[in-house]
Enzyme design. Structure first.
Site, PDB file in Angstrom:
ATOM      1  N   ARG A 115      22.758  22.880  24.494  1.00 49.56           N
ATOM      2  CA  ARG A 115      23.247  21.496  24.540  1.00 49.56           C
ATOM      3  C   ARG A 115      22.383  20.576  23.676  1.00 49.56           C
ATOM      4  NH1 ARG A 115      20.555  18.967  29.550  1.00 49.56           N
ATOM      5  NH2 ARG A 115      19.209  20.648  30.227  1.00 49.56           N
ATOM      6  N   SER A 120      22.338  14.384  30.250  1.00 49.78           N
ATOM      7  CA  SER A 120      22.400  15.848  30.390  1.00 49.78           C
ATOM      8  C   SER A 120      23.343  16.479  29.370  1.00 49.78           C
ATOM      9  CB  SER A 120      22.697  16.299  31.817  1.00 49.78           C
ATOM     10  OG  SER A 120      23.718  15.573  32.383  1.00 49.78           O
ATOM     11  N   GLU A 157      37.117  12.147  34.158  1.00 53.34           N
ATOM     12  CA  GLU A 157      37.286  13.105  33.062  1.00 53.34           C
ATOM     13  C   GLU A 157      38.721  13.156  32.541  1.00 53.34           C
ATOM     14  OE1 GLU A 157      35.942  13.750  36.051  1.00 53.34           O
ATOM     15  OE2 GLU A 157      33.813  13.937  35.586  1.00 53.34           O
ATOM     16  N   HIS A 176      26.687  22.808  30.597  1.00 54.69           N
ATOM     17  CA  HIS A 176      26.391  23.459  31.878  1.00 54.69           C
ATOM     18  C   HIS A 176      27.411  24.544  32.213  1.00 54.69           C
ATOM     19  CE1 HIS A 176      23.628  20.195  31.972  1.00 54.69           C
ATOM     20  NE2 HIS A 176      23.268  20.365  33.219  1.00 54.69           N
ATOM     21  N   ASP A 179      22.376  24.423  41.306  1.00 52.85           N
ATOM     22  CA  ASP A 179      23.507  23.551  41.662  1.00 52.85           C
ATOM     23  C   ASP A 179      24.630  24.334  42.351  1.00 52.85           C
ATOM     24  OD1 ASP A 179      22.775  20.985  41.042  1.00 52.85           O
ATOM     25  OD2 ASP A 179      23.508  21.065  38.975  1.00 52.85           O
TER      26      ASP A 179
HETATM   27  C1  LIG Z   1      34.066  15.411  38.812  1.00 48.73           C
HETATM   28  C2  LIG Z   1      32.623  15.241  38.638  1.00 48.73           C
HETATM   29  N1  LIG Z   1      32.175  14.669  37.516  1.00 48.73           N
HETATM   30  C3  LIG Z   1      30.845  14.529  37.316  1.00 48.73           C
HETATM   31  C4  LIG Z   1      29.944  14.949  38.252  1.00 48.73           C
HETATM   32  C5  LIG Z   1      28.460  14.829  38.013  1.00 48.73           C
HETATM   33  N2  LIG Z   1      27.883  13.854  38.925  1.00 48.73           N
HETATM   34  C6  LIG Z   1      27.264  14.215  40.071  1.00 48.73           C
HETATM   35  S1  LIG Z   1      26.748  12.915  40.965  1.00 48.73           S
HETATM   36  C7  LIG Z   1      27.316  11.810  39.819  1.00 48.73           C
HETATM   37  C8  LIG Z   1      27.138  10.335  40.053  1.00 48.73           C
HETATM   38  C9  LIG Z   1      27.766   9.918  41.317  1.00 48.73           C
HETATM   39  O1  LIG Z   1      27.478   8.577  41.636  1.00 48.73           O
HETATM   40  P1  LIG Z   1      27.475   8.162  43.159  1.00 48.73           P
HETATM   41  O2  LIG Z   1      28.674   8.692  43.801  1.00 48.73           O
HETATM   42  O3  LIG Z   1      27.287   6.682  43.210  1.00 48.73           O
HETATM   43  O4  LIG Z   1      26.222   8.912  43.758  1.00 48.73           O
HETATM   44  P2  LIG Z   1      24.671   8.422  43.810  1.00 48.73           P
HETATM   45  O5  LIG Z   1      24.136   8.448  42.437  1.00 48.73           O
HETATM   46  O6  LIG Z   1      24.661   7.047  44.366  1.00 48.73           O
HETATM   47  O7  LIG Z   1      24.014   9.411  44.698  1.00 48.73           O
HETATM   48  C10 LIG Z   1      27.909  12.489  38.752  1.00 48.73           C
HETATM   49  C11 LIG Z   1      28.490  11.844  37.578  1.00 48.73           C
HETATM   50  C12 LIG Z   1      30.469  15.560  39.410  1.00 48.73           C
HETATM   51  N3  LIG Z   1      29.663  16.039  40.379  1.00 48.73           N
HETATM   52  N4  LIG Z   1      31.799  15.680  39.583  1.00 48.73           N
END
Ligand SMILES: Cc1ncc(C[n+]2csc(CCOP(=O)(O)OP(=O)(O)O)c2C)c(N)n1
Ligand SMILES: [Mg+2]
Lengths: 327, 285
Positions: free
Chosen positions: A23, A50, A71, A122, A130
């Site tokens: 990446r 990332s 997405e 990833h 994960d």
């Molecule tokens: C469909 C999807 N896209 C991207 C991610 C990657 N991802 C994991 S947590 C996150 C941010 C989520 O924000 P929030 O729900 O506010 O959680 P916090 O940071 O407050 O714990 C992302 C983009 C994912 N898990 N699922």
């Protein structure tokens, strides 16, 4: 014998071989591509660092679009931008794009014939702790089945950089698959790379290992080990899964008579399957496929998981011996 | 049931224990998420030790309330709360994210009894919660469905599809608790993808909305009781929380979303939690 024209690093099997994630190659590559082509824009879904798109964002803030965690919208929006001269690179984890956004990619990018590049980070079980939800091992199948799609799986950091620059030049849908972990950088800036042309990294006459992604390195290790047992292995880096380099594969099939395919992906529908489809119709020979055997991943270290799913050199060696018996 | 001050204090202490366990688990795991789990420790404590009608020793009890974690990445807080509630031994917490563990990096239903749905890919828990709520109503079941969600998670389109469905169907047995900590990975939610006015959005979708301080155990429990009393609409509890709550150097800082403390940082964090930010003396290191 290692192919001198492949210009691999000198100390190929040194313990200190440099390790960088693919990446990172993409992140640097898309900046270089962006310098050449002002129409390139990058869209990302809350995973800027990332996916290494922070580099592009720093350099071209006006051409970087934060799409939020959405997405499907990102994919279709990119198609719209492509209809207006832009060349969008859309980036997320492979599980979510192409995974979640697959139908949008099918209709608005492939069928709609728009020039969008899908960047899936990833990918593979080497994502590690994960766990299965984040380990895309179906993405090659998902993308290679789509008409109009080019599918590229770079084997290391250097190749990821080259591949990014090259897909930027293609007009049409492309998928580039990237890994999270730092993996050996065994090619060099001088190693030839052309979309659609598989590279012979090692000449051999007894059997051919066709590999893609960072496991190409495992294939090279296996070939080196097998040399001790006087088994002469050809190793092909099959970085472009679609379109498949049929002539290189056919020649290897005729000259070596047996194949092993190696990928960090489900056996079903992956790179190995595509090679088998081609061989079955054109030159049937014994093939053993290395890949995840119809299972989901799980949490663990990349090493533990690559071992659990049987994707490393010792398993490749076993498969070589098995296929030789079937020859 | 409204809490006495003594009971509330006990739950505060429990939440603090859970926070300490989260820090230890993450350090042992070597990866994972810090801010979200710490911020939701009070909500999970209130749920597992007061709100939920459940049987930790019988996780498949058909009449149990369902807790669906839609924002799967904050699972360390759920695992810790579950262990303290008696679902599995506390010492198993140290297996988080390890090879062959039941405590997968993102929660997996088939791996750990008590986990209602597999999650991690954002947005899918709420749809499953709607399905559970709808099926429960078809069968005239009495249990409640609680769905935990992140605020960044609300960027996903599927979430609004589910909210629309729940509004249309008036799924009154469904209560969503939003971790309104204002952060996601790339920054603050209002910079990445503005959500406000969030209350009004829910209301427009036919939901009943309650805003609370997500660190006030009594408010959390009262809001859940109010939610139960609302029989004509699904309820969204917007829990205003501090990401990284309890560890000063993590609080409010989005960069702690997916970062874990190094061992020296963990020491400081644990000491801070032990002394409640210097308010009381710590007996041991
Ligand atoms: C469909 C999807 N896209 C991207 C991610 C990657 N991802 C994991 S947590 C996150 C941010 C989520 O924000 P929030 O729900 O506010 O959680 P916090 O940071 O407050 O714990 C992302 C983009 C994912 N898990 N699922
Ligand atoms: Mg948040």
């Amino acid at each position: 014998m290692f192919n001198p024209k492949a210009k691999l690093v000198k100390k190929l099997f040194s313990k200190d071989i440099k390790k960088i994630p693919t990446r990172h190659g993409y992140g640097e590559g898309v900046v270089l591509a962006g310098e050449k082509n002002k129409n390139i824009v990058v869209l990302c879904c809350d995973l800027t660092e990332s996916t290494r798109n922070h580099l592009f964002k720093q350099k071209f803030p006006d051409r970087f679009i934060e799409a939020g965690i959405a997405e499907q919208n990102m994919a279709a929006m990119a198609a719209g931008m492509a209809l207006c001269t832009k060349v969008p690179f859309i980036a997320s984890y492979a599980m979510f794009s192409p995974g979640r956004a697959w139908e949008q990619i099918r209709t608005t990018i492939c069928y709609n014939e728009t020039n969008v590049k899908i960047v899936g980070a990833h990918a593979g079980v080497s994502v590690g702790p994960d766990g299965a939800t984040h380990q895309a091992i179906e993405d090659i199948a998902l993308t290679r089945v789509l008409p109009k799609m080019t599918v590229v799986v770079p084997c290391d950091y250097e190749e990821a950089k080259k591949a990014t620059i090259e897909i930027a030049k293609i007009v049409g849908a492309c998928y580039i698959r990237l890994g999270r972990e730092a993996t050996p950088v065994f090619t060099t800036p001088k190693t030839p790379f052309k979309i659609g042309r598989a590279e012979i990294l090692r000449e051999g006459k007894d059997v051919t290992i066709v590999a893609c992604g960072s496991l190409v390195y495992e294939a090279l290790k296996a070939a080196k080990e097998l040399e001790k047992e006087k088994i002469d292995v050809r190793v092909i880096n099959n970085h472009t899964i679609k379109p498949l380099d049929k002539s290189t594969l056919l020649q290897a099939a005729k000259q070596t008579g047996a194949f092993i395919t190696v990928e960090e992906h489900q056996k079903n529908g992956g790179m190995g399957s595509s090679v088998c489809e081609f061989l079955a119709e054109n030159y049937p020979i014994p093939v053993e496929r290395i890949g995840v055997d119809d299972m989901f991943g799980e949490s663990g270290t990349p090493e533990e998981l690559l071992d659990k799913f049987g994707l490393t050199a010792p398993y490749i060696i076993k498969a070589v011996k098995k296929v030789l018996k079937r020859k | 049931m409204h809490l006495s001050d003594v009971e509330a204090k006990k739950l505060d202490i429990k939440a603090n224990q859970i926070r300490k366990d989260i820090i230890k688990m993450l350090v042992k795991a070597g990866s994972g998420h810090s801010a979200g789990p710490l911020g939701m420790a009070d909500v999970f404590t209130a749920l597992y030790f007061n709100v939920l009608n459940h049987r930790p020793k019988q996780p498949t009890w058909p009449e149990r309330d369902r807790l669906v974690l839609s924002n799967g990445h904050i699972c360390p807080v759920q695992y810790a709360a579950m262990a303290h509630a008696g679902y599995f031994p506390i010492k198993e917490l140290s297996t988080l994210r390890k090879f062959k563990t039941r405590l997968q990096g993102h929660p997996h239903r088939a791996a750990l009894p008590g986990i209602e749905v597999t999650s991690g890919p954002l947005g899918e828990g709420i749809s499953q919660a709607c399905g559970i709520a709808y099926a429960a109503r078809m069968d005239k079941k009495k249990y409640n469905i609680y769905c935990m969600m992140g605020d960044g998670e609300l960027d996903e389109g599927i979430v609004w599809e589910a909210f629309m469905f729940a509004g249309k169907q008036a799924l009154a047995n469904l209560t969503v608790i939003i971790d309104r900590n204002n952060i996601q990975i790339d920054g603050n939610t209002e910079d990445v993808m503005p959500l406000e006015p969030l209350r009004e959005k829910f209301e427009a979708f036919g939901w009943y909305v309650i805003d609370i301080d997500g660190h006030n155990i009594t408010e959390i429990i009262d809001a859940c009781a109010e939610a139960k009393a609302v029989v004509e609409k699904p309820v969204a509890i917007i829990a205003h929380t501090i990401p990284g709550k309890g560890v000063d150097f993590m609080e409010y800082d989005f960069t702690w979303h997916g970062r874990i403390p190094k061992s020296d940082e963990a020491k400081i964090a644990l000491n801070e939690l032990r002394t409640l930010g210097g308010k009381i003396k710590s007996e041991h290191e």
